[in-house]
Scaffold this motif. Sequence first.
Motif, mmCIF file in Angstrom:
data_model
loop_
_atom_site.group_PDB
_atom_site.id
_atom_site.type_symbol
_atom_site.label_atom_id
_atom_site.label_comp_id
_atom_site.label_asym_id
_atom_site.label_seq_id
_atom_site.Cartn_x
_atom_site.Cartn_y
_atom_site.Cartn_z
ATOM 1 N N LYS A 1 0.903 -1.180 0.155
ATOM 2 C CA LYS A 1 -0.023 0.094 -0.087
ATOM 3 C C LYS A 1 0.820 1.256 -0.172
ATOM 4 C CE LYS A 1 -0.753 0.537 4.810
ATOM 5 N NZ LYS A 1 -1.835 0.465 6.059
ATOM 6 N N VAL A 2 0.130 2.372 -0.458
ATOM 7 C CA VAL A 2 0.973 3.525 -0.548
ATOM 8 C C VAL A 2 -0.119 4.544 -0.235
ATOM 9 C CG1 VAL A 2 1.001 3.577 -3.037
ATOM 10 C CG2 VAL A 2 2.665 4.889 -1.840
ATOM 11 N N ILE A 3 0.265 5.966 0.252
ATOM 12 C CA ILE A 3 -0.430 6.903 0.454
ATOM 13 C C ILE A 3 -0.560 7.831 -0.809
ATOM 14 C CG2 ILE A 3 -1.040 9.159 1.758
ATOM 15 C CD1 ILE A 3 -0.079 7.554 4.165
ATOM 16 N N GLN A 4 -1.718 8.292 -1.097
ATOM 17 C CA GLN A 4 -1.984 9.282 -2.329
ATOM 18 C C GLN A 4 -2.468 10.445 -1.792
ATOM 19 O OE1 GLN A 4 -2.888 7.798 -6.297
ATOM 20 N NE2 GLN A 4 -4.281 9.281 -6.445
ATOM 21 N N GLU A 5 -2.147 11.616 -2.315
ATOM 22 C CA GLU A 5 -2.589 12.756 -1.668
ATOM 23 C C GLU A 5 -3.652 13.610 -2.715
ATOM 24 O OE1 GLU A 5 -1.866 14.004 1.136
ATOM 25 O OE2 GLU A 5 0.018 12.829 1.713
ATOM 26 N N THR A 6 -4.803 12.605 -2.610
ATOM 27 C CA THR A 6 -5.864 13.105 -3.477
ATOM 28 C C THR A 6 -7.157 12.431 -2.843
ATOM 29 O OG1 THR A 6 -6.134 11.150 -5.068
ATOM 30 C CG2 THR A 6 -4.413 13.059 -5.538
ATOM 31 N N SER A 7 -8.261 12.982 -3.362
ATOM 32 C CA SER A 7 -9.431 12.187 -3.138
ATOM 33 C C SER A 7 -9.706 10.615 -3.662
ATOM 34 C CB SER A 7 -10.679 13.050 -3.791
ATOM 35 O OG SER A 7 -11.817 12.209 -3.737
ATOM 36 N N TRP A 8 -10.075 9.872 -2.882
ATOM 37 C CA TRP A 8 -10.314 8.209 -3.573
ATOM 38 C C TRP A 8 -10.822 8.337 -4.981
ATOM 39 C CZ3 TRP A 8 -14.818 5.326 -4.301
ATOM 40 C CH2 TRP A 8 -15.965 5.960 -4.228
ATOM 41 N N LEU A 9 -11.654 9.224 -5.163
ATOM 42 C CA LEU A 9 -12.379 8.914 -6.561
ATOM 43 C C LEU A 9 -11.370 9.404 -7.544
ATOM 44 C CD1 LEU A 9 -15.006 8.532 -8.000
ATOM 45 C CD2 LEU A 9 -15.619 11.010 -7.850
ATOM 46 N N GLN A 10 -10.367 10.337 -7.296
ATOM 47 C CA GLN A 10 -9.191 10.530 -8.373
ATOM 48 C C GLN A 10 -8.545 9.066 -8.652
ATOM 49 O OE1 GLN A 10 -9.161 14.703 -7.245
ATOM 50 N NE2 GLN A 10 -7.190 14.610 -8.058
ATOM 51 N N GLY A 11 -8.235 8.387 -7.436
ATOM 52 C CA GLY A 11 -7.486 7.097 -7.729
ATOM 53 C C GLY A 11 -8.125 6.102 -8.418
ATOM 54 N N LEU A 12 -9.343 5.986 -8.000
ATOM 55 C CA LEU A 12 -10.480 4.996 -8.740
ATOM 56 C C LEU A 12 -10.581 5.244 -10.184
ATOM 57 C CD1 LEU A 12 -12.420 2.704 -8.707
ATOM 58 C CD2 LEU A 12 -14.361 4.277 -8.042
ATOM 59 N N GLU A 13 -10.880 6.327 -10.345
ATOM 60 C CA GLU A 13 -11.112 6.829 -12.092
ATOM 61 C C GLU A 13 -9.584 6.605 -12.667
ATOM 62 O OE1 GLU A 13 -14.866 10.006 -11.408
ATOM 63 O OE2 GLU A 13 -12.719 10.904 -11.781
ATOM 64 N N GLY A 14 -8.668 7.004 -12.150
ATOM 65 C CA GLY A 14 -7.253 6.770 -12.842
ATOM 66 C C GLY A 14 -7.094 5.182 -13.227
ATOM 67 N N GLY A 15 -7.596 4.434 -12.163
ATOM 68 C CA GLY A 15 -7.241 3.072 -12.108
ATOM 69 C C GLY A 15 -8.262 2.512 -13.343
ATOM 70 N N ILE A 16 -9.521 2.862 -13.343
ATOM 71 C CA ILE A 16 -10.529 2.276 -14.231
ATOM 72 C C ILE A 16 -10.420 2.760 -15.530
ATOM 73 C CG2 ILE A 16 -11.821 1.472 -12.592
ATOM 74 C CD1 ILE A 16 -13.675 3.708 -13.094
ATOM 75 N N ASP A 17 -9.342 3.802 -15.909
ATOM 76 C CA ASP A 17 -9.424 4.543 -17.086
ATOM 77 C C ASP A 17 -8.269 3.805 -18.127
ATOM 78 O OD1 ASP A 17 -8.837 6.221 -19.167
ATOM 79 O OD2 ASP A 17 -7.915 7.672 -18.112
ATOM 80 N N THR A 18 -8.595 2.936 -18.978
ATOM 81 C CA THR A 18 -7.795 1.980 -19.669
ATOM 82 C C THR A 18 -7.146 2.803 -20.645
ATOM 83 O OG1 THR A 18 -7.557 -0.029 -20.598
ATOM 84 C CG2 THR A 18 -9.599 1.187 -20.934
#
Length: 424
Positions: free
Chosen positions: A162-179
Motif C-alpha cells: 500500500k501507499v498513500i496518495q494525496e488526493t480524493s479516493w475518487l481520483q485514484g479510482l477513476e485513474g485505475g479504471i481509465d484503460t
Amino acid sequence: MLSREDNALLTRIDRGTPMGDTLRRYWIPALLARELPEPDGAPVRLRLLGEDLVAFRDTQGRIGLLDEYCPHRRTSLFFGRNEECGLRCVYHGWKFDVDGRCLDMMNEPAELQFKDKIFITSYPTLELGGVVWTYMGPPARRPAPPDFAWTRRPATHLQVSKVIQETSWLQGLEGGIDTSHAPILHRLLTRNTTRPGFAPDNPFVRGKAPKLEVDVTDYGYRYAGVRPLDEATFHVRTYHFILPFHQIRPSRSESGVPLVAGHMWVPIDDETTMVYNWEYSTTDAPLTAEDRLERRLGNGPADVDQTTFRSRRNRANNYLLDRQVQKTESFTGIDGINTQDRAIQESMGAIVDRSREHLGPADRAVIQARRLLLEAVRAVSEGGTPRGIDPTYSTLAAAEAVLPRETDWREAELPAGSQITQTV
C-alpha cells in the motif's frame, strides 16, 4: 462532467455524508495484517473514512479497531499498553477490549462498577488475504465477508502492498479504471531499459485508440479496451470494477507468466487515499522473490517508506522526474507505474473540479462508475442495498490477448479465467 453538487456528493466521505454512509455499508481495508505482527504488540494509529482509529492485536490474536481517543479525557490510545486481552490508556489506566468494553479503571474504586457503564467506539474486523478489514456501518446491515479470489490465495502466491496518495479516493479510482491512459502514460520509448512498463512492441502500446465496452453487472461492471492492431487482429484487455473501489486487471510475472492484479482506493479522509496494490499467481507456482519486488506493484525501487507508506517520489521533488529519461526512455521520465499515476492524479489537486471536464468515448468506464456510485448513494439513502455487497465477484479474474478480428472477445477462451458473470 459532473455537477459541482454531485462531485461533492461523491468525494465527501465523513460519517453522516451520503457517500460516507454508503462506503460504510461495505467491508473496508483498514491496514495490512503484517502491521500487527504479534499478540500484545505495539498498537497502530490509522485514519479511515475521516475517523482517527487505533488497531491492536490482543493476547489471543484477535484484532481490535477502536476510536483512537480514550472516552475519559480524550488522550490517544496509540500510547496505550497492549496487555492481557486489552488496550490500557496510560493516562489513568482505563482498559478496553476488542469489542470496546471497558475492563478496568485504575483510578476509580471497583465497587462503583463505573467501568460497566463505559464503552468506546469499536468496529468488527476480519483478517483475509493479508489485509485487516473492518465494517463501520449499522450493525444490523453488516454484509457477508469480502470474498475476492485473491483473498483466498495462500501467502506464498500473493503479494499486497500500500501507499498513500494525496488526493480524493475518487481520483485514484477513476485513474485505475481509465484503460485508455495506460499505454500512453506508462509507455516506454525503447526496449533497452530496465525500467518496468510497456515496451514499444507490446500490443497494448502499439494498438490504435481503444473502443471501450462496458457491461453493467450486479457487482459493478466488466469492461474491456478493444484496440485494432492490423487488418487481421485486435488486442483486448479485460477488467472489472467492483463497488465501491475495487479494480481487477491482468498482469504478468517477470518471466511472462500471466497473473491477476488489482487495486483498492480506500479513503483516509476527503483529500487523502490509501492505495492497496495486490497481485497473485493463478497457477500452482508461488510468486518468486523477483515477483515480490516493490517495482512489480508499480513503485520505483525502494520508493515507499514501509513505516509511513509514503512515497519518496512526491510532489515536493516533482516525483524525481528526469527530463533526459523522458526524451530517450519513457514517456513521463518518472520511475514506477504507480508513481506515474500518483504524479498525474495529484497534479489535478486534492479534489478535481469535474464540472470543468470534457469527456469523450474513451471515458465510458469513468462515466459509468460515477453513475453506479450515485446509484449506490441513492439506494442507501432510501434504505436499500447497494451493488457489490454480496460476494458475487468471488470467481472473477482478468486477462488480455491478441485475437482474430472476427472473434467475439466475450466468447473467447481468454487466459487467467476471465470468463465473467452474467450481466444484469
